[in-house]
Scaffold this motif. Structure first.
Motif, PDB file in Angstrom:
ATOM      1  N   GLN A  64       8.752  -5.151  -0.503  1.00 42.23           N
ATOM      2  CA  GLN A  64       8.963  -3.705  -0.474  1.00 42.23           C
ATOM      3  C   GLN A  64       9.958  -3.260  -1.535  1.00 42.23           C
ATOM      4  O   GLN A  64       9.748  -2.253  -2.232  1.00 42.23           O
ATOM      5  N   VAL A  65      11.054  -4.005  -1.683  1.00 44.28           N
ATOM      6  CA  VAL A  65      12.059  -3.671  -2.693  1.00 44.28           C
ATOM      7  C   VAL A  65      11.443  -3.693  -4.092  1.00 44.28           C
ATOM      8  O   VAL A  65      11.630  -2.759  -4.889  1.00 44.28           O
ATOM      9  N   LEU A  66      10.712  -4.742  -4.398  1.00 47.25           N
ATOM     10  CA  LEU A  66      10.128  -4.873  -5.727  1.00 47.25           C
ATOM     11  C   LEU A  66       9.072  -3.799  -5.990  1.00 47.25           C
ATOM     12  O   LEU A  66       9.012  -3.221  -7.082  1.00 47.25           O
ATOM     13  N   CYS A  67       8.234  -3.523  -4.994  1.00 51.24           N
ATOM     14  CA  CYS A  67       7.200  -2.495  -5.156  1.00 51.24           C
ATOM     15  C   CYS A  67       7.815  -1.103  -5.298  1.00 51.24           C
ATOM     16  O   CYS A  67       7.323  -0.268  -6.067  1.00 51.24           O
ATOM     17  N   LYS A  92      18.944 -22.702 -16.772  1.00 50.72           N
ATOM     18  CA  LYS A  92      19.104 -21.429 -17.469  1.00 50.72           C
ATOM     19  C   LYS A  92      17.782 -20.692 -17.539  1.00 50.72           C
ATOM     20  O   LYS A  92      17.159 -20.580 -18.587  1.00 50.72           O
ATOM     21  N   TRP A  93      17.341 -20.192 -16.412  1.00 53.74           N
ATOM     22  CA  TRP A  93      16.096 -19.438 -16.336  1.00 53.74           C
ATOM     23  C   TRP A  93      16.390 -17.960 -16.584  1.00 53.74           C
ATOM     24  O   TRP A  93      17.431 -17.460 -16.150  1.00 53.74           O
ATOM     25  N   PRO A  94      15.507 -17.228 -17.272  1.00 46.97           N
ATOM     26  CA  PRO A  94      15.736 -15.788 -17.437  1.00 46.97           C
ATOM     27  C   PRO A  94      15.709 -15.089 -16.069  1.00 46.97           C
ATOM     28  O   PRO A  94      14.681 -15.082 -15.400  1.00 46.97           O
ATOM     29  N   VAL A  95      16.839 -14.534 -15.635  1.00 48.73           N
ATOM     30  CA  VAL A  95      16.934 -13.905 -14.319  1.00 48.73           C
ATOM     31  C   VAL A  95      17.299 -12.442 -14.492  1.00 48.73           C
ATOM     32  O   VAL A  95      18.240 -12.099 -15.215  1.00 48.73           O
ATOM     33  N   VAL A  96      16.548 -11.554 -13.816  1.00 47.79           N
ATOM     34  CA  VAL A  96      16.822 -10.118 -13.869  1.00 47.79           C
ATOM     35  C   VAL A  96      16.844  -9.565 -12.451  1.00 47.79           C
ATOM     36  O   VAL A  96      16.375 -10.195 -11.508  1.00 47.79           O
ATOM     37  N   ASN A  97      17.392  -8.365 -12.293  1.00 46.10           N
ATOM     38  CA  ASN A  97      17.347  -7.703 -10.992  1.00 46.10           C
ATOM     39  C   ASN A  97      16.051  -6.896 -10.890  1.00 46.10           C
ATOM     40  O   ASN A  97      15.333  -6.720 -11.888  1.00 46.10           O
ATOM     41  N   PRO A  98      15.701  -6.393  -9.700  1.00 54.11           N
ATOM     42  CA  PRO A  98      14.414  -5.699  -9.541  1.00 54.11           C
ATOM     43  C   PRO A  98      14.231  -4.489 -10.451  1.00 54.11           C
ATOM     44  O   PRO A  98      13.121  -4.232 -10.927  1.00 54.11           O
ATOM     45  N   ARG A  99      15.299  -3.752 -10.715  1.00 53.97           N
ATOM     46  CA  ARG A  99      15.164  -2.559 -11.568  1.00 53.97           C
ATOM     47  C   ARG A  99      14.834  -2.942 -13.005  1.00 53.97           C
ATOM     48  O   ARG A  99      13.961  -2.337 -13.639  1.00 53.97           O
ATOM     49  N   LYS A 131       0.821  -1.216   0.000  1.00 51.32           N
ATOM     50  CA  LYS A 131       0.000   0.000   0.000  1.00 51.32           C
ATOM     51  C   LYS A 131       0.850   1.260   0.000  1.00 51.32           C
ATOM     52  O   LYS A 131       0.484   2.268  -0.623  1.00 51.32           O
ATOM     53  N   THR A 132       1.998   1.225   0.673  1.00 52.22           N
ATOM     54  CA  THR A 132       2.860   2.418   0.688  1.00 52.22           C
ATOM     55  C   THR A 132       3.382   2.756  -0.701  1.00 52.22           C
ATOM     56  O   THR A 132       3.756   3.898  -0.966  1.00 52.22           O
ATOM     57  N   MET A 133       3.404   1.775  -1.597  1.00 50.22           N
ATOM     58  CA  MET A 133       3.914   2.006  -2.950  1.00 50.22           C
ATOM     59  C   MET A 133       2.819   2.056  -4.012  1.00 50.22           C
ATOM     60  O   MET A 133       3.099   2.151  -5.201  1.00 50.22           O
ATOM     61  N   GLY A 134       1.545   1.944  -3.577  1.00 53.08           N
ATOM     62  CA  GLY A 134       0.439   2.096  -4.513  1.00 53.08           C
ATOM     63  C   GLY A 134      -0.068   0.812  -5.128  1.00 53.08           C
ATOM     64  O   GLY A 134      -0.741   0.839  -6.160  1.00 53.08           O
ATOM     65  N   LEU A 135       0.220  -0.343  -4.508  1.00 52.90           N
ATOM     66  CA  LEU A 135      -0.310  -1.623  -4.979  1.00 52.90           C
ATOM     67  C   LEU A 135      -1.352  -2.116  -3.985  1.00 52.90           C
ATOM     68  O   LEU A 135      -1.170  -1.984  -2.767  1.00 52.90           O
ATOM     69  N   THR A 136      -2.418  -2.707  -4.484  1.00 52.88           N
ATOM     70  CA  THR A 136      -3.487  -3.162  -3.587  1.00 52.88           C
ATOM     71  C   THR A 136      -3.966  -4.579  -3.888  1.00 52.88           C
ATOM     72  O   THR A 136      -4.775  -5.121  -3.151  1.00 52.88           O
ATOM     73  N   ASP A 137      -3.495  -5.182  -4.976  1.00 47.47           N
ATOM     74  CA  ASP A 137      -3.989  -6.497  -5.413  1.00 47.47           C
ATOM     75  C   ASP A 137      -3.104  -7.597  -4.816  1.00 47.47           C
ATOM     76  O   ASP A 137      -2.010  -7.876  -5.304  1.00 47.47           O
ATOM     77  N   LEU A 138      -3.596  -8.223  -3.742  1.00 48.46           N
ATOM     78  CA  LEU A 138      -2.855  -9.270  -3.042  1.00 48.46           C
ATOM     79  C   LEU A 138      -3.586 -10.604  -3.188  1.00 48.46           C
ATOM     80  O   LEU A 138      -4.796 -10.687  -3.014  1.00 48.46           O
TER      81      LEU A 138
END
Length: 246
Positions: free
Chosen positions: A150-153, A87-94, A26-33
């Protein structure tokens, strides 16, 4: 700013983590859990840890399986603390946030988080188009579930805030949903097994590789229908039925 991305917690064991996740969202503007087979929910502890994000908890969707929680999603990201050998496609949060930005609002997106102690299973990862990993200090990489959310949001908000959503090139049809993809994979696996292509010893890894192949292709609904038609036409049972009894 509201961010239309679903956060999915698979088999959360601690209700406090559910409440803290709702607060982080909610602090980041997401509400669908969405909660998949939570051990304890609803819970007073979850409500206390939500610290005012009670509406996120009250509107949370509870399912018994991951496919139910993501069935209407066109793009699914799995979060994992462990880098897999496959070999899964892996990315960082950004990078993940930028990838999601390109898909909104045309695609419905979900980020899936695994159980606190074990993370997502390979079967769950097989339902994700991408894997996001939060880099941490190798000497101490322990992130609480709500911290990871929190990091991802936060990265999503920073990526989307103050900019118009730039979508990918328009397609002729919406992307296939997770439910449509799952139906195709189950159909394909049945036919491959009937044809003798899937070897019992190695079929698990082969199934995962096939899923990754089609996730990379990102088929739309029309393309999935074409693929289902091809698989049906190649089904050995079809030819057996056409020949009839000997």
């Amino acid at each position: 700013m509201h961010i239309p991305v679903r956060i999915v917690l698979v088999a959360p064991t601690h209700p406090g983590n559910i409440g803290a996740t709702a607060r982080a969202m909610k602090t980041m503007g997401l509400t669908d859990l969405a909660l998949v087979a939570p051990q304890r929910f609803p819970s007073d502890e979850a409500r206390a840890r939500a610290s005012g994000a009670d509406d996120v908890l009250e509107n949370a969707t509870v399912t018994q399986t991951l496919p139910e929680a993501i069935r209407d999603r066109g793009y699914v990201v799995g979060a994992s603390a462990r880098l897999r050998s496959s070999k899964w496609p892996v990315v960082n949060p950004r990078t993940c946030a930028e990838s999601i930005r390109r898909r909104l609002p045309d695609d419905r997106v979900a980020i899936v988080m695994g159980p606190e102690h074990s993370g997502l299973s390979n079967e769950d990862l097989g339902r994700c188009q991408e894997l996001v990993h939060i880099p941490t200090d190798p000497a101490f990489g322990s992130l609480n579930l709500a911290m990871a959310v929190q990091v991802l949001c936060y990265e999503l908000r920073m990526c989307l805030e103050g900019s118009s959503v730039a979508t990918e090139e328009a397609r002729g049809a919406p992307l296939a949903s997770a439910a449509e993809l799952e139906g195709f994979h189950e159909h394909l696996e049945r036919v491959l097994a009937a044809a003798g292509f899937l070897h019992p010893v190695h079929q698990k890894q082969l199934k995962l590789k096939l899923r990754r192949l089609f996730h990379r292709a990102r088929p739309d609904q029309n393309e999935i229908n074409i693929l289902r038609g091809i698989v049906a036409a190649l089904d050995p049972a079809r030819y057996s039925d056409e020949r009839g009894p000997a």
